[in-house]
Write an enzyme that holds these catalytic residues in place. Structure first.
Site: not given
Ligand code: AMP
Length: 644
Positions: A331, A351
């Site tokens: 991650k 995003r």
């Protein structure tokens, strides 16, 4: 259509407190007024272009005040004084419009089209004299608007409608309005004309999306052939789709009707997640029905709502959620970037679906050079990299690259980044979102030529707990945030937190909260905003206050975020000022740590944070992805259990 009808709808929506009532009002309106659907939906969201469009309204409060001053013949000071008292420029416009002579009003009735087309010109204005031209356009509309029309005109332009209608309500209203299976229910369930007091009754705006359904259909089930569901096969999505297309649901009491209703709502939701354009979804739903929505595809250069990953506490839980063997990935601690490629044309989106292509010329170059596909949509994480040591840099070191619009070339040198590709949604004409992750990953590997700037995310496929644990530790040792565990068979579900993937990170749960207000400092902090009012969101995206933060922000300029930096970021978002307190357009999301979540009656979330501390600005997160009240409820419960 007359704009006045639309303004009346907005007024009704503002005065309704229940989600179901708001949904029904919008759906009735859309059905009764089928013209101008696209414009109505966009204006209801306070926009003239879909969220991902490069054009933004961008009208500041001061430009609006100038427009009002010229339209109402009042001084700027008078308008500011009135707005400070009323707390809302929309209300100020409403009261000033009341005092206007009636003559201009009736020369020309505003139509939706006229309002929309005029507002659409605003974002296209550029260069010298822009403020003046914007002012003139707005004033030209205000000149013909009655008080209620003016109130909403001002709020639409400021992109702050205050009617308590989020994307979830509009999405459900589209389903109720145009997908025939739901129509019967809506008509019976909400007697809008005879509402005695719309404000009475419980507010269920907190309920989850599917709770928005009308709950009390009065017609007996036997009344309609539609409620006979012979051989209903609830495990067969194609069958559910066929039934949803052909039958009218007249009751929510039985589980089959509920399933069909949920299928219809999910279809609208997924059409939205693919297009990010509710106006388009509404037009297709009204003209082509459910099948038309199913046929909608993702398109290059229209960013898609990204798939989200819930957090899980342990590797065991991770394996339980995503199955074995699982794909485990680093991650990375950077920010998400959706990359769209059509031959040599590349566009990059955050995003939040903001177009950041010009901020990252080197990524454009890497994609051109190393991605072999002609057309593709990639999901990836951008991280900072120290080319001397080859180590990744923490997010804080590169966050400025998202916003910076000048000296880009210099930043490319001083703050270099690289790209880790972790998903693929589309390649050379093939839509991949329903394909299993295993297949998408194979395509990622074969699509990228060997290089160090754009790479497939580091991945391990295993079912072995020890191996998984070693990979997790390795990821943390390299400075990553943790790991992702992903189901090899999972599809890519845009916009959902579905459990086809989970994240594991060791740090205490920080909250991502939006700044909705602030307070001016005193003494040596005068001139800076120093205390920041925070909100989380409910499941419909409505804001719920949860406290204030002032700790963790630096007084001096440097690497870390300072009061001055935050003040300059927030200044253009000031909507209203009263004494020391400013009200802000909810746009800036920050990460906040705390010692404890406490129950509190001071904030409408019902919670407050003990010793909150600012950690960083989440440049990458939209308000819609702030921590939800459900997350906070869960954290509160977990915390209590830990303390037992
Ligand atoms: P969070 O920001 O804590 O909600 O964590 C989810 C985010 O992790 C995603 O939105 C991505 O930006 C980021 N991320 C980093 N590495 C990966 C990966 N390998 N797969 C998916 N997401 C990743």
């Amino acid at each position: 259509m007359n704009y006045s009808k639309f303004a009346a709808l907005l007024n009704d929506l503002e005065n309704s407190s229940k989600r179901i009532e708001k949904t029904a009002r919008i759906s009735h309106f859309l059905r009764k007024e089928p013209a101008d659907i696209a414009e109505i939906i966009l204006l209801m969201l306070g926009r003239v272009y879909p969220v991902w469009h490069e054009q933004k309204m961008g009208v500041s409060t001061s430009t609006m005040i100038k427009a009002m001053s010229s339209s109402y013949g009042k001084s700027v000071n008078t308008i500011v004084a009135l707005a400070t008292k009323q707390g809302d420029l929309g209300l100020t416009a409403q009261s000033l419009a009341k005092t206007k002579t009636q003559s201009t009003l009736f020369d020309e009735k505003l139509s939706i089209k006229k309002v929309f087309d005029t507002l659409k010109k605003i974002p296209c204005l550029e260069g010298k004299g822009t403020v003046n031209s914007k002012t003139k356009l707005i004033a030209s509309l205000l000149a013909h608007a009655d008080p209620i029309e003016s109130k909403y005109l001002v709020r639409i332009v400021l992109e702050d409608l205050r009617i308590g209608v989020g994307i979830g309500v509009i999405r459900d209203a589209i389903a109720w309005a145009f997908l025939p299976k739901v129509i019967g229910i809506v008509e019976d369930s909400t007697d809008l004309e005879n509402k005695s007091d719309p404000k009475s009754g419980s507010d269920n705006s907190n309920k989850s999306d599917n709770d928005a359904k009308p709950s009390h259909d009065k017609r007996p089930d036997s009344d309609s052939e539609a409620t006979v569901f012979d051989d209903f096969d609830e495990n067969n999505p194609d069958h559910i789709q066929k039934v949803a297309e052909s039958k009218v649901i007249t009751s929510y009491e039985d589980s089959i009707s509920r399933k069909i209703y949920n299928h219809i709502i999910d279809t609208v939701r997924s059409a939205f997640d693919k297009t990010n354009d509710l106006s388009k979804v509404a037009v297709i739903a009204s003209s082509k029905g459910l099948n038309g929505l199913l046929d909608l595809n993702i398109e290059i250069f229209k960013p898609i709502n990204v798939m989200l990953y819930p957090k899980t506490g342990s590797l065991e839980d991770g394996f339980k959620t995503v199955g074995t063997p699982a794909a485990i990935e680093y991650k990375y601690d950077g920010f998400r970037m959706q990359i769209h490629k059509n031959n040599d044309e590349i566009q990059l989106y955050t995003r939040r679906l903001e177009n950041v292509t010009s901020q990252f010329p080197e990524i454009v170059g890497y994609v051109k050079k190393y991605i072999k596909a002609k057309t593709a949509i990639l999901d990836s994480e951008i991280v900072g990299i120290d080319h001397d040591t080859n180590k990744t840099l923490p997010f804080q070191k590169i966050s400025m690259r998202i916003r910076r619009k000048y000296n880009i070339r210099e930043l490319v040198e001083t703050v270099p980044v690289m790209c880790n590709v972790f998903d693929l949604l589309f390649i050379d004409g093939e839509e991949l979102i329903t394909k299993p992750f295993r297949y998408r990953r194979e395509k990622i590997i074969s699509m990228i030529s060997e290089n160090v700037y754009i790479r497939p995310a580091k991945q391990l496929i295993t079912e072995d707990m020890n191996e998984a644990n070693l990979f997790y530790q390795e990821s943390l040792n390299l400075g990553n945030e943790g790991i992702m565990m992903k189901s090899l068979n999972g599809p890519y579900k845009p916009g959902s937190r579905v459990g086809y993937g989970v994240k594991i990170k060791p740090v205490m749960d920080a909250l991502d909260l939006v700044i909705t207000g602030a307070e001016w400092g005193e003494g040596k902090r005068a001139g800076w905003l120093t205390s920041f009012h925070l909100s989380c969101i409910d499941d419909d995206g409505n804001l719920m206050s949860i406290g204030k933060v002032g700790t963790g922000i630096k007084e001096l300029e440097g690497d870390e975020v300072s009061f001055n930096h935050l003040t300059e970021l927030l200044r253009p978002l000031i909507i209203n000022e009263k004494g020391k307190i400013v009200q802000l357009k909810p746009q800036i999301v920050i990460e906040v740590l705390y010692e404890e979540i406490q129950k509190s009656e001071s904030y409408n979330s019902g919670y407050a944070l003990r010793f909150p501390r600012f950690v960083r600005i989440r440049e990458d997160k939209p308000v819609s992805e702030c921590s939800t009240i459900t997350i906070i409820d869960n954290l509160y419960t977990e915390q209590r259990q830990r303390n037992l």
